[in-house]
Design a protein around this motif. Structure first.
Motif, short mmCIF file in Angstrom:
data_model
loop_
_atom_site.label_atom_id
_atom_site.label_comp_id
_atom_site.label_asym_id
_atom_site.label_seq_id
_atom_site.Cartn_x
_atom_site.Cartn_y
_atom_site.Cartn_z
N SER A 143 -11.97 -0.98 6.97
CA SER A 143 -10.52 -1.58 7.07
C SER A 143 -9.64 -0.20 7.13
O SER A 143 -9.44 0.53 6.16
CB SER A 143 -10.35 -2.34 6.04
N LYS A 144 -8.94 0.02 8.17
CA LYS A 144 -7.63 1.06 8.23
C LYS A 144 -6.94 0.94 7.02
O LYS A 144 -6.48 1.81 6.48
CB LYS A 144 -7.18 0.79 9.75
N HIS A 145 -6.37 -0.42 6.94
CA HIS A 145 -5.43 -0.70 5.70
C HIS A 145 -5.98 -0.12 4.59
O HIS A 145 -5.37 0.47 3.73
CB HIS A 145 -5.31 -2.15 5.59
N THR A 146 -7.33 -0.28 4.08
CA THR A 146 -7.98 0.14 2.96
C THR A 146 -7.95 1.56 2.86
O THR A 146 -7.59 2.33 1.84
CB THR A 146 -9.23 -0.17 2.82
N LEU A 147 -8.19 2.17 4.22
CA LEU A 147 -8.21 3.75 3.98
C LEU A 147 -6.96 4.38 4.00
O LEU A 147 -6.72 5.35 3.28
CB LEU A 147 -9.03 4.33 5.40
N LEU A 148 -5.84 3.76 4.42
CA LEU A 148 -4.42 4.24 4.20
C LEU A 148 -4.34 4.12 2.74
O LEU A 148 -3.56 4.99 2.23
CB LEU A 148 -3.66 3.26 5.05
N ALA A 149 -4.35 3.20 1.98
CA ALA A 149 -4.19 3.14 0.85
C ALA A 149 -4.80 4.07 -0.15
O ALA A 149 -4.22 4.77 -1.24
CB ALA A 149 -4.52 1.61 0.30
N MET A 150 -6.14 4.25 0.22
CA MET A 150 -6.95 5.13 -0.36
C MET A 150 -6.37 6.83 -0.08
O MET A 150 -6.12 7.66 -0.88
CB MET A 150 -8.31 5.31 0.18
N LEU A 151 -5.70 7.04 1.08
CA LEU A 151 -5.04 8.19 1.64
C LEU A 151 -3.73 8.35 0.56
O LEU A 151 -3.51 9.43 0.12
CB LEU A 151 -4.73 8.17 2.91
N GLU A 152 -2.99 7.40 0.33
CA GLU A 152 -1.84 7.57 -0.40
C GLU A 152 -2.21 7.83 -1.77
O GLU A 152 -1.67 8.58 -2.44
CB GLU A 152 -0.95 6.06 -0.35
N ALA A 153 -3.40 7.09 -2.51
CA ALA A 153 -3.81 7.29 -3.57
C ALA A 153 -4.16 8.91 -3.92
O ALA A 153 -3.94 9.63 -4.87
CB ALA A 153 -4.88 6.41 -4.13
N ALA A 154 -4.83 9.43 -2.72
CA ALA A 154 -5.36 10.80 -3.05
C ALA A 154 -4.27 11.70 -2.62
O ALA A 154 -4.20 12.66 -3.63
CB ALA A 154 -6.44 11.06 -1.90
N LEU A 155 -3.01 11.08 -2.02
CA LEU A 155 -2.04 12.16 -1.93
C LEU A 155 -1.38 12.18 -3.37
O LEU A 155 -0.71 13.27 -4.01
CB LEU A 155 -1.10 11.67 -0.99
N ARG A 156 -0.96 10.97 -3.97
CA ARG A 156 -0.34 10.86 -5.41
C ARG A 156 -1.20 11.69 -6.45
O ARG A 156 -0.68 12.34 -7.40
CB ARG A 156 -0.48 9.25 -5.76
N SER A 157 -2.51 11.74 -6.54
CA SER A 157 -3.17 12.35 -7.57
C SER A 157 -3.39 13.83 -7.17
O SER A 157 -3.89 14.53 -7.91
CB SER A 157 -4.74 11.61 -7.56
#
Length: 95
Positions: free
Chosen positions: A23-37
């Motif tokens: 899921s691209k949507h799931t990967l985008l959410a994970m990208l945002e989480a990685a950026l935040r952390s």
């Protein structure tokens, strides 16, 4: 640094799936989480607006393909850097 490690740690379970299930949507959410952390950049909003997840549709229908075969990150270069890093030059950085 820590951004890439965080991103790969977060995305590995999604990218281990069969290509058709990723899921691209799931990967985008994970990208945002990685950026935040991440501690790598003080201006996260600027970085997150330029980074994007791309899934290579050419590998989608291969029976043995997994998410890792589809996954790529892109970075949009804006003015004035786009005078040097043209789309043609940026394509050379694609693996």
């Amino acid at each position: 640094g820590d951004f890439i490690k965080n991103l790969l740690d977060l995305c590995s379970s999604e990218l281990d799936k069969r290509a058709a299930s990723v899921s691209k949507h799931t990967l985008l959410a994970m990208l945002e989480a990685a950026l935040r952390s991440s501690t790598s950049t003080p201006d996260d909003s600027l970085t997150s607006s330029r980074l994007d997840v791309v899934l290579d549709d050419a590998n989608l229908n291969k029976s043995c393909a997994v998410g890792w075969d589809l996954f790529a990150l892109t970075y949009r270069v804006e003015s004035p850097l786009n005078a040097i890093f043209t789309p043609h030059i940026m394509d050379k950085y694609q693996i």
